[in-house]
Design a protein around this motif. Structure first.
Motif, short mmCIF file in Angstrom:
data_model
loop_
_atom_site.label_atom_id
_atom_site.label_comp_id
_atom_site.label_asym_id
_atom_site.label_seq_id
_atom_site.Cartn_x
_atom_site.Cartn_y
_atom_site.Cartn_z
N UNK A 77 0.82 -1.22 0.00
CA UNK A 77 0.00 0.00 0.00
C UNK A 77 0.85 1.27 0.00
N UNK A 78 1.87 1.30 0.86
CA UNK A 78 2.66 2.52 1.02
C UNK A 78 3.94 2.53 0.20
N UNK A 79 4.23 1.43 -0.49
CA UNK A 79 5.42 1.33 -1.35
C UNK A 79 6.70 1.62 -0.57
N UNK A 162 8.00 10.70 4.90
CA UNK A 162 9.46 10.79 4.89
C UNK A 162 10.07 9.98 3.76
N UNK A 163 9.45 8.87 3.43
CA UNK A 163 10.00 8.00 2.39
C UNK A 163 9.77 8.55 0.98
N UNK A 164 8.62 9.19 0.76
CA UNK A 164 8.27 9.60 -0.60
C UNK A 164 8.21 11.11 -0.82
N UNK A 170 4.23 16.85 -0.39
CA UNK A 170 3.78 15.49 -0.16
C UNK A 170 3.68 14.69 -1.46
N UNK A 171 4.16 13.46 -1.43
CA UNK A 171 4.02 12.54 -2.55
C UNK A 171 3.37 11.27 -2.02
N UNK A 172 2.23 10.89 -2.59
CA UNK A 172 1.51 9.72 -2.11
C UNK A 172 1.66 8.56 -3.09
N UNK A 173 1.89 7.36 -2.59
CA UNK A 173 1.94 6.18 -3.46
C UNK A 173 0.59 5.97 -4.15
#
Length: 231
Positions: A77-79, A162-164, A170-173
Motif C-alpha cells: 500500500x505505502x510502497x 518521509x520515504x516519498x 507530499x508525494x503519495x503512493x
C-alpha cells in the motif's frame, strides 16, 4: 491490560478459545519528549489486537501472520520496503516472551524506523489475570491461555511522508492516493469553451478505465495555481 479481567470471565472452556479482538483507540503519552509530527506525538491513533489461544503453537503462528500483514501494508500500500525481524531481549515488549517487528529505512535521515510490532505474550499475563480454561483431555485441570498483542499506528503516515515526500511537498503512493491523475486545462481563458469539453472527455475516459482522476476546470484559478495546489 485493561481488558484482560474481562478475558478471565469470558474464557472458561477450551471452546471459548481462540479469542481475537481488534480495537482502534487513541493513546496519550504521559512521559513525553522529542516530538516529531506523525512519528512521535503526545497523542496518537492506533490499531491494537489482543488474542488468546489454547496452545503456544497457535499463538506463535498468529504472531507471524500479523507480521506479514503489517509488512504488506508497508510494501503493497505505502510502497515502502521493510525488513521483518525479532527484537532483542532488551528491546522486546516488557512482560512478553518475544517481539517481532517490521523496520523501514528513511533515506533523508539515514536512520531506521520501527513500523509495527507483533508480540507473543506467552502465559505471563494470563497467569497475572487468571485467564484459564479447562483442559479437554484432563477434566478438572485448568491451563493458562497463551496470548498475543499487536499494533499499527499513525506512524505509518509519517514513514510514508518521509520515504516519498520531496522539497515540493507530499508525494503519495498510487494505492493510497485519492487521485492518480488531475486534469487541468491550459490555455487562454477565451478558449475554455473548447478546452473544457475535451478535458471532460479525458476525465471520463480515465474514470471509466478505473483511474481515480480529478477534473479541475475552475475558472477563477490559473493553471499554475492549480499545479501548485494539486502537487
Amino acid at each position: 491490560t485493561v481488558m484482560y479481567p474481562a478475558y478471565a470471565k469470558w474464557v472458561q472452556s477450551h471452546r471459548d478459545l481462540p479469542i481475537k479482538l481488534n480495537q482502534w483507540n487513541n493513546v496519550v503519552r504521559w512521559e513525553f519528549k522529542n516530538p516529531t509530527p506523525f512519528l512521535r506525538t503526545r497523542e496518537f491513533l492506533w490499531q491494537e489486537g489482543h488474542t488468546a489461544f489454547a496452545t503456544r503453537e497457535e499463538a506463535c503462528e498468529e504472531v507471524y501472520q500479523i507480521l506479514d500483514l503489517y509488512a504488506g501494508v508497508y510494501k503493497e500500500l505505502l510502497a515502502i520496503p521493510v525488513i521483518k525481524g525479532k527484537k532483542t531481549e532488551k528491546e522486546k515488549f516488557p512482560g512478553g516472551d518475544f517481539t517481532t517487528t517490521v523496520e523501514a529505512f528513511i533515506e533523508q535521515s539515514g536512520r531506521g524506523i520501527q513500523g509495527a510490532t507483533s508480540h507473543h505474550l506467552g502465559q505471563n499475563f494470563s497467569k497475572m489475570f487468571q485467564i484459564t480454561f479447562e483442559n479437554p483431555d484432563k477434566p478438572g485441570e485448568h491451563e493458562y491461555a497463551h496470548q498475543n498483542s499487536w499494533g499499527l499506528s499513525t506512524r505509518t503516515i509519517g514513514a510514508m511522508i518521509m520515504a516519498h515526500g520531496d522539497n515540493k511537498g507530499l508525494v503519495l503512493p498510487p494505492r493510497v492516493a485519492q487521485f492518480k491523475v488531475v486534469v487541468v486545462p491550459c490555455g487562454v481563458s477565451e478558449n475554455n469553451q473548447e478546452l473544457d469539453p475535451q478535458c471532460q472527455l479525458i476525465h471520463k475516459e480515465l474514470t471509466s478505465n478505473g483511474v481515480a482522476s480529478k477534473l479541475d476546470i475552475r475558472a477563477n484559478y490559473s493553471p499554475g495555481w492549480k499545479f501548485n495546489h494539486w502537487e
